[in-house]
Design an enzyme around this catalytic site. Sequence first.
Site, PDB file in Angstrom:
ATOM      1  N   GLY A  45     -35.022 -15.874  13.819  1.00 63.71           N
ATOM      2  CA  GLY A  45     -34.458 -15.119  12.708  1.00 63.71           C
ATOM      3  C   GLY A  45     -34.415 -15.986  11.470  1.00 63.71           C
ATOM      4  O   GLY A  45     -34.353 -17.216  11.564  1.00 63.71           O
ATOM      5  N   GLN A  50     -31.758 -18.601   3.168  1.00 57.65           N
ATOM      6  CA  GLN A  50     -32.260 -19.830   3.786  1.00 57.65           C
ATOM      7  C   GLN A  50     -33.557 -20.300   3.130  1.00 57.65           C
ATOM      8  O   GLN A  50     -34.002 -21.426   3.376  1.00 57.65           O
ATOM      9  CB  GLN A  50     -32.519 -19.625   5.276  1.00 57.65           C
ATOM     10  CG  GLN A  50     -31.251 -19.456   6.111  1.00 57.65           C
ATOM     11  CD  GLN A  50     -31.597 -19.364   7.577  1.00 57.65           C
ATOM     12  OE1 GLN A  50     -31.959 -18.287   8.052  1.00 57.65           O
ATOM     13  NE2 GLN A  50     -31.509 -20.463   8.291  1.00 57.65           N
ATOM     14  N   CYS A  87     -29.632 -23.310  14.307  1.00 57.50           N
ATOM     15  CA  CYS A  87     -29.907 -22.696  13.010  1.00 57.50           C
ATOM     16  C   CYS A  87     -30.900 -23.575  12.257  1.00 57.50           C
ATOM     17  O   CYS A  87     -30.747 -24.795  12.223  1.00 57.50           O
ATOM     18  CB  CYS A  87     -28.609 -22.586  12.217  1.00 57.50           C
ATOM     19  SG  CYS A  87     -28.853 -21.855  10.590  1.00 57.50           S
ATOM     20  N   LEU A  88     -31.929 -22.961  11.652  1.00 57.07           N
ATOM     21  CA  LEU A  88     -32.942 -23.740  10.934  1.00 57.07           C
ATOM     22  C   LEU A  88     -32.351 -24.480   9.735  1.00 57.07           C
ATOM     23  O   LEU A  88     -32.925 -25.465   9.281  1.00 57.07           O
ATOM     24  CB  LEU A  88     -34.085 -22.822  10.482  1.00 57.07           C
ATOM     25  CG  LEU A  88     -34.925 -22.184  11.602  1.00 57.07           C
ATOM     26  CD1 LEU A  88     -35.911 -21.180  11.022  1.00 57.07           C
ATOM     27  CD2 LEU A  88     -35.650 -23.234  12.428  1.00 57.07           C
ATOM     28  N   HIS A 129     -25.972 -13.408  13.819  1.00 55.27           N
ATOM     29  CA  HIS A 129     -26.229 -14.702  13.177  1.00 55.27           C
ATOM     30  C   HIS A 129     -26.838 -14.484  11.774  1.00 55.27           C
ATOM     31  O   HIS A 129     -26.398 -15.082  10.795  1.00 55.27           O
ATOM     32  CB  HIS A 129     -27.178 -15.510  14.074  1.00 55.27           C
ATOM     33  CG  HIS A 129     -27.534 -16.874  13.562  1.00 55.27           C
ATOM     34  ND1 HIS A 129     -27.207 -18.022  14.238  1.00 55.27           N
ATOM     35  CD2 HIS A 129     -28.204 -17.275  12.455  1.00 55.27           C
ATOM     36  CE1 HIS A 129     -27.649 -19.073  13.548  1.00 55.27           C
ATOM     37  NE2 HIS A 129     -28.270 -18.649  12.477  1.00 55.27           N
ATOM     38  N   GLU A 130     -27.834 -13.587  11.691  1.00 53.25           N
ATOM     39  CA  GLU A 130     -28.502 -13.357  10.392  1.00 53.25           C
ATOM     40  C   GLU A 130     -27.580 -12.633   9.421  1.00 53.25           C
ATOM     41  O   GLU A 130     -27.562 -12.937   8.227  1.00 53.25           O
ATOM     42  CB  GLU A 130     -29.812 -12.580  10.588  1.00 53.25           C
ATOM     43  CG  GLU A 130     -30.864 -13.281  11.443  1.00 53.25           C
ATOM     44  CD  GLU A 130     -31.050 -14.756  11.124  1.00 53.25           C
ATOM     45  OE1 GLU A 130     -31.008 -15.123   9.935  1.00 53.25           O
ATOM     46  OE2 GLU A 130     -31.207 -15.550  12.075  1.00 53.25           O
ATOM     47  N   HIS A 133     -25.351 -15.075   7.899  1.00 49.99           N
ATOM     48  CA  HIS A 133     -26.023 -15.787   6.800  1.00 49.99           C
ATOM     49  C   HIS A 133     -25.908 -14.993   5.499  1.00 49.99           C
ATOM     50  O   HIS A 133     -25.606 -15.554   4.444  1.00 49.99           O
ATOM     51  CB  HIS A 133     -27.522 -15.963   7.090  1.00 49.99           C
ATOM     52  CG  HIS A 133     -27.861 -17.220   7.827  1.00 49.99           C
ATOM     53  ND1 HIS A 133     -27.556 -18.458   7.340  1.00 49.99           N
ATOM     54  CD2 HIS A 133     -28.499 -17.425   9.006  1.00 49.99           C
ATOM     55  CE1 HIS A 133     -27.983 -19.375   8.210  1.00 49.99           C
ATOM     56  NE2 HIS A 133     -28.557 -18.777   9.226  1.00 49.99           N
TER      57      HIS A 133
HETATM   58 ZN    ZN Z   1     -29.255 -19.652  10.945  1.00 46.60          ZN
END
Ligand code: ZN
Length: 154
Positions: A45, A50, A87-88, A129-130, A133
Amino acid sequence: MLLEIKKHPFPLLKKRCEAVKTVNGEIRALIRDMFQTMYHNNGIGLASNQVGHDLQLAVIDVGDGKRVIINPKIIKKQGKETSEEGCLSLPHLFLKIKRAKRIEVEALNEKGENVRIKGEGLLAFCLQHEIDHLNGVLIKDRIGFLHKLRNLIK
Ligand code: ZN
């Protein structure tokens, strides 16, 4: 085009993103780039903030195909389950996060159509999670103070 993934503490990661007004060609180009960037980094995701965009837009693929959520709203939550998440934007950090086990989300897709996504397990966690964000919330914000202290997370 591959986009640069912004890492914590990048200011936009803490901001609630602005709603997408029109799903146009520019948005669809960004969606294409976000999928390419997500796959390149082995993510499941990716939210627009991000990659430096202030838009309620995220892309998801938990292994069963592409999903786009624009201006998403969680309309149902059921059950609780804890699982480990990464998480990226927070490299090398994996945290046990408790989330709803099943959720239903209302959003627009890449064509600007209203869609409802029902998710369970990994898809439910990824959607939450997204959407976190897009509300300026990272996984490190989902854990308690003592846990942060133990993991030395700022
Ligand atoms: Zn993330």
